[in-house]
Structures are given as structure tokens and as C-alpha cells.
Design an enzyme around this catalytic site. Structure first.
Site, PDB file in Angstrom:
ATOM      1  N   ARG A  90      16.996   4.029  -7.961  1.00 11.89           N
ATOM      2  CA  ARG A  90      16.299   3.087  -8.844  1.00 11.89           C
ATOM      3  C   ARG A  90      17.247   2.046  -9.399  1.00 11.89           C
ATOM      4  O   ARG A  90      18.415   2.324  -9.661  1.00 11.89           O
ATOM      5  CB  ARG A  90      15.664   3.851 -10.007  1.00 11.89           C
ATOM      6  N   CYS A  92      17.041  -1.288 -12.381  1.00 14.12           N
ATOM      7  CA  CYS A  92      16.225  -1.932 -13.406  1.00 14.12           C
ATOM      8  C   CYS A  92      17.000  -3.117 -13.950  1.00 14.12           C
ATOM      9  O   CYS A  92      18.196  -3.014 -14.233  1.00 14.12           O
ATOM     10  CB  CYS A  92      15.902  -0.952 -14.539  1.00 14.12           C
TER      11      CYS A  92
END
Length: 112
Positions: A90, A92
Site C-alpha cells: 500500500r 498513501c
């Protein structure tokens, strides 16, 4: 073979190739980042189901928030949603999103 699902002039909602589903970015309605994140993830789940996948099969997630001050609030919803033991790779970051009322956008790639 490349399979495109829910294809319009600008984009497909899902593109499948070699056992991988690439989802278009998802945004949600709501006044708070938590509400928008919950709706984004609900939309992601629906697309994954259409693609023959599930949250357990997510390979990668890219998350854009309009303001990093909302990072913890978004993460609280994300952390409760991700199946235990199945956290994807991930990233972000903060970005100006397509409309001023948007607080979060989530882009997912999953095995199918």
C-alpha cells in the site's frame, strides 16, 4: 487476453489480464473522510466481486487523501476493513482530488 468491464469512452471500471484485476479509482459520498472511506471500500468490494475477486486477494492499494491531516481517520476505517493477515502492499499520499468535496480516493489491484 484483456477483458474490460463497464467500459466507457474515458475508462473501464475493471480491466482484467493474466489473473489480475485492475480497478479504477473509487471515491465516496459523505461529509467526513471516514464516511467517504467506508463508501469507497464498499464500492471496491462490489467491483472485486464483479471481477471474481475479494478483499483477501488485493495485491496493492494506492490511496490519495486530500489532506494528510485526515490520514489517521482514513486509516481507522481501512484497518477495520482489511481482512486480518491479508494486508496488501500500500501507498498513501496527499493529492488534490477531482472535486473539492472529495477527501479520499482508493485504487486497487487484485488477483482474480
Amino acid at each position: 487476453m484483456i477483458e474490460r468491464i463497464e467500459t466507457g469512452q474515458r475508462m473501464s471500471k475493471i480491466v482484467k489480464h493474466n489473473g489480475v484485476a485492475y480497478l479504477c479509482g473509487q471515491v465516496g459520498d459523505g461529509a467526513t473522510v471516514a464516511e467517504q472511506t467506508r463508501e469507497c471500500l464498499s464500492r471496491v468490494e462490489a467491483l472485486l466481486e464483479t471481477a471474481g475477486s475479494s478483499p483477501e486477494q488485493i495485491l496493492q492499494a494506492i490511496i490519495w487523501v486530500a489532506d494528510m491531516a485526515d490520514f489517521a481517520e482514513m486509516n481507522a476505517v481501512w484497518d477495520a476493513w482489511v481482512p486480518e493477515g491479508h494486508a496488501p502492499a500500500r501507498a498513501c499520499g496527499e493529492a488534490k482530488l477531482a472535486r473539492p468535496e472529495l477527501k479520499v480516493e482508493i485504487i486497487v489491484t487484485a488477483a482474480c
